[in-house]
Motif scaffolding. Structure first.
Motif, PDB file in Angstrom:
ATOM      1  N   GLN A  43     -15.300   0.645  -9.186  1.00  0.00           N
ATOM      2  CA  GLN A  43     -15.254   1.499  -8.016  1.00  0.00           C
ATOM      3  C   GLN A  43     -16.651   1.879  -7.531  1.00  0.00           C
ATOM      4  O   GLN A  43     -16.793   2.693  -6.627  1.00  0.00           O
ATOM      5  CB  GLN A  43     -14.458   2.763  -8.336  1.00  0.00           C
ATOM      6  CG  GLN A  43     -13.005   2.432  -8.642  1.00  0.00           C
ATOM      7  CD  GLN A  43     -12.192   3.672  -8.934  1.00  0.00           C
ATOM      8  OE1 GLN A  43     -12.322   4.672  -8.259  1.00  0.00           O
ATOM      9  NE2 GLN A  43     -11.367   3.608  -9.960  1.00  0.00           N
ATOM     10  N   PRO A  48     -16.096   8.613  -2.876  1.00  0.00           N
ATOM     11  CA  PRO A  48     -15.078   9.317  -3.671  1.00  0.00           C
ATOM     12  C   PRO A  48     -13.783   9.421  -2.891  1.00  0.00           C
ATOM     13  O   PRO A  48     -13.796   9.679  -1.689  1.00  0.00           O
ATOM     14  CB  PRO A  48     -15.691  10.702  -3.900  1.00  0.00           C
ATOM     15  CG  PRO A  48     -17.163  10.468  -3.779  1.00  0.00           C
ATOM     16  CD  PRO A  48     -17.324   9.390  -2.747  1.00  0.00           C
ATOM     17  N   ALA A  49     -12.680   9.173  -3.582  1.00  0.00           N
ATOM     18  CA  ALA A  49     -11.380   9.166  -2.922  1.00  0.00           C
ATOM     19  C   ALA A  49     -11.012  10.567  -2.449  1.00  0.00           C
ATOM     20  O   ALA A  49     -11.289  11.546  -3.126  1.00  0.00           O
ATOM     21  CB  ALA A  49     -10.317   8.647  -3.885  1.00  0.00           C
ATOM     22  N   ARG A  51      -8.428  13.707  -1.631  1.00  0.00           N
ATOM     23  CA  ARG A  51      -7.311  14.207  -2.439  1.00  0.00           C
ATOM     24  C   ARG A  51      -6.026  13.496  -2.026  1.00  0.00           C
ATOM     25  O   ARG A  51      -5.669  13.472  -0.860  1.00  0.00           O
ATOM     26  CB  ARG A  51      -7.161  15.715  -2.229  1.00  0.00           C
ATOM     27  CG  ARG A  51      -8.214  16.491  -2.942  1.00  0.00           C
ATOM     28  CD  ARG A  51      -7.964  17.981  -2.812  1.00  0.00           C
ATOM     29  NE  ARG A  51      -8.916  18.736  -3.585  1.00  0.00           N
ATOM     30  CZ  ARG A  51      -8.781  19.017  -4.867  1.00  0.00           C
ATOM     31  NH1 ARG A  51      -7.729  18.606  -5.511  1.00  0.00           N
ATOM     32  NH2 ARG A  51      -9.686  19.708  -5.521  1.00  0.00           N
ATOM     33  N   ARG A  52      -5.368  12.964  -3.016  1.00  0.00           N
ATOM     34  CA  ARG A  52      -4.110  12.267  -2.721  1.00  0.00           C
ATOM     35  C   ARG A  52      -3.348  12.144  -4.018  1.00  0.00           C
ATOM     36  O   ARG A  52      -3.824  12.589  -5.061  1.00  0.00           O
ATOM     37  CB  ARG A  52      -4.392  10.904  -2.108  1.00  0.00           C
ATOM     38  CG  ARG A  52      -5.216   9.977  -2.994  1.00  0.00           C
ATOM     39  CD  ARG A  52      -5.205   8.564  -2.462  1.00  0.00           C
ATOM     40  NE  ARG A  52      -5.885   7.684  -3.411  1.00  0.00           N
ATOM     41  CZ  ARG A  52      -7.098   7.208  -3.223  1.00  0.00           C
ATOM     42  NH1 ARG A  52      -7.769   7.527  -2.152  1.00  0.00           N
ATOM     43  NH2 ARG A  52      -7.654   6.394  -4.089  1.00  0.00           N
ATOM     44  N   GLY A  53      -2.185  11.531  -3.959  1.00  0.00           N
ATOM     45  CA  GLY A  53      -1.417  11.351  -5.174  1.00  0.00           C
ATOM     46  C   GLY A  53      -2.188  10.515  -6.167  1.00  0.00           C
ATOM     47  O   GLY A  53      -2.916   9.615  -5.815  1.00  0.00           O
ATOM     48  N   LEU A  54      -1.965  10.835  -7.442  1.00  0.00           N
ATOM     49  CA  LEU A  54      -2.737  10.160  -8.476  1.00  0.00           C
ATOM     50  C   LEU A  54      -2.260   8.730  -8.647  1.00  0.00           C
ATOM     51  O   LEU A  54      -1.102   8.423  -8.433  1.00  0.00           O
ATOM     52  CB  LEU A  54      -2.588  10.911  -9.789  1.00  0.00           C
ATOM     53  CG  LEU A  54      -3.185  12.318  -9.782  1.00  0.00           C
ATOM     54  CD1 LEU A  54      -2.848  13.014 -11.083  1.00  0.00           C
ATOM     55  CD2 LEU A  54      -4.688  12.282  -9.579  1.00  0.00           C
ATOM     56  N   ALA A  55      -3.169   7.884  -9.069  1.00  0.00           N
ATOM     57  CA  ALA A  55      -2.788   6.523  -9.440  1.00  0.00           C
ATOM     58  C   ALA A  55      -1.901   6.582 -10.664  1.00  0.00           C
ATOM     59  O   ALA A  55      -1.914   7.529 -11.416  1.00  0.00           O
ATOM     60  CB  ALA A  55      -4.039   5.707  -9.718  1.00  0.00           C
ATOM     61  N   ILE A  56      -1.131   5.534 -10.867  1.00  0.00           N
ATOM     62  CA  ILE A  56      -0.151   5.544 -11.929  1.00  0.00           C
ATOM     63  C   ILE A  56      -0.811   5.492 -13.296  1.00  0.00           C
ATOM     64  O   ILE A  56      -0.445   6.156 -14.224  1.00  0.00           O
ATOM     65  CB  ILE A  56       0.809   4.357 -11.772  1.00  0.00           C
ATOM     66  CG1 ILE A  56       1.640   4.553 -10.513  1.00  0.00           C
ATOM     67  CG2 ILE A  56       1.688   4.197 -12.988  1.00  0.00           C
ATOM     68  CD1 ILE A  56       2.489   3.376 -10.155  1.00  0.00           C
ATOM     69  N   VAL A  61      -4.868   0.789 -11.846  1.00  0.00           N
ATOM     70  CA  VAL A  61      -6.103   0.944 -11.076  1.00  0.00           C
ATOM     71  C   VAL A  61      -6.961  -0.291 -11.226  1.00  0.00           C
ATOM     72  O   VAL A  61      -7.484  -0.827 -10.268  1.00  0.00           O
ATOM     73  CB  VAL A  61      -6.876   2.190 -11.557  1.00  0.00           C
ATOM     74  CG1 VAL A  61      -8.262   2.241 -10.932  1.00  0.00           C
ATOM     75  CG2 VAL A  61      -6.097   3.439 -11.192  1.00  0.00           C
TER      76      VAL A  61
END
Lengths: 200, 193
Positions: A43, A48-49, A51-56, A61
């Motif tokens: 990455q 920086p990503a 705020r959103r739903g977390l990766a599984i 990833v």
């Protein structure tokens, strides 16, 4: 039959701790570290990503950025993986994103370090002929896991890409070879520094 | 409010990782049954920490636990778990090595509680967090933690007595013993019994 002294439920709950930090399998810690190193290198350069739903999970990833990795690997300068003795190597970008930056001081914390030549590669498993062991095992030959450095799966931008017959300075923990400067193409000057630092 | 770092460059993630990697992996391992799930969750937590390094507070551990908690929740709900389950059916994976008395009355009592109560008690008993730190992990007020923890404790005591059977005094005996570690009773008014 009753015991003369009552049992404290919370003391018993504490004693029932199923995974004390000091007694975790060291191989698990090494695997987590390797995955984090790999994912953060992948990455590098991305903002920086938000705020959103977390990766599984880390596995997903890692797999999700396979397409990006090839581009990153191609763009990585040849010097990546061949740092000087200072903390920040000339490679700069990819190394700057590593969770743990290479340095001679941090080299001391590694379980093993050696001058070795690649004898065989099988997936992520690499067999080295050990030319000189600086720390750790003194075995003449060793097979280690080098995720992202064999070119057979995901290529780590922290490099290098190991090749049969080539000589490297190799360091890592447990049975995992570390990228991010801890493994690099052989250089006699750097080898001398490793030998001096590790007293091998 | 937590003390946020003003400069992301101040965050030495390598040092944080070295200091807390065991705590994060232990947190995950205490809440999963398969080592691979715990390692996945721990690794994902650190990747998120790396991406959000500009907001990591100066006391990072409760924040890391909060991230790990959400990662584990996603993991339980996610398709990855179902995929791994299918793999396990074909190829057994190593379970998390369990220390302590996994079959004793304390664990039996814990298992009978609601998930929210279980988590509160785990955070105190195993992670050793204060009520303030628990509030940070769960994203609720300290007062809410105190109230919920008090109720969780009462339920746990009742279940423990039922699970332990003989040899256990009534709840009042250990509540005044002074042997309880952590903030079980901080800021809580004892209910008359």
């Amino acid at each position: 039959m009753s015991e003369p002294i009552g049992r404290d439920p919370f003391d018993e709950l504490r004693r029932a701790d199923p995974a004390h930090p000091d007694r975790l399998p060291s191989a698990s810690l090494a695997r987590v570290r390797a995955r984090v190193q790999e994912a953060t290198i992948m990455q590098e350069g991305r903002r920086p990503a938000p705020r959103r739903g977390l990766a599984i999970g880390a596995g997903i990833v890692t797999l999700a950025v396979v397409a990006l990795v090839g581009v990153v690997a191609l763009r990585a300068p040849a010097s990546v993986g061949q740092p000087a003795a200072s903390v920040d190597a000339g490679g700069g970008g990819a190394l700057a994103s590593c969770v743990e930056q290479y340095s001679l001081e941090r080299l001391k914390d590694r379980d093993f370090a050696f001058d070795g030549t690649v004898k065989a590669i099988d997936g992520n498993e690499v067999t080295f002929t050990v030319n000189e062991a600086f720390s750790g095992s003194r075995a003449p030959e060793v097979t280690l896991t080098a995720e992202g450095m064999t070119g057979t799966t995901i290529t780590s931008a922290g490099g290098p890409t190991l090749a049969v017959g080539e000589r490297y300075l190799v360091a890592g923990d447990e049975r995992f070879v570390w990228p991010c400067g801890f493994t690099q193409e052989y250089d006699p000057g750097v080898a001398a520094e490793w030998a001096t630092t590790l007293g091998g | 409010m937590v003390d946020r770092r003003t400069d992301p460059a101040d965050v030495d993630l390598g040092a944080l990782f070295a200091a807390h990697q065991r705590h994060v992996l232990a947190y995950a391992a205490r809440r999963t049954t398969h080592l691979s799930d715990a390692e996945d969750a721990a690794a994902e937590t650190w990747v998120i920490a790396w991406r959000k390094r500009d907001v990591i507070p100066t006391d990072p551990l409760p924040w890391l636990y909060g991230v790990a908690r959400r990662v584990l929740a996603n993991q339980r709900r996610g398709t990855l778990r179902r995929f791994r389950l299918a793999l396990r059916l074909a190829q057994p994976e190593p379970q998390v090595e369990r220390f302590g008395d996994a079959e004793g009355p304390a664990m039996q009592a814990l298992a009978r509680l609601r998930p929210a109560d279980q988590e509160l008690l785990r955070l105190v008993a195993w992670e050793g967090l204060s009520q303030a730190d628990i509030a940070a992990v769960l994203g609720i007020s300290i007062n809410a933690v105190a109230i919920r923890l008090h109720r969780a404790r009462l339920r746990f005591e009742a279940e423990f007595v039922a699970a332990a059977g003989h040899g256990v005094k009534g709840p009042a005996a250990w509540r005044t013993s002074g042997s309880v570690k952590g903030d079980f009773t901080e800021n809580v008014q004892e209910e008359p019994r």
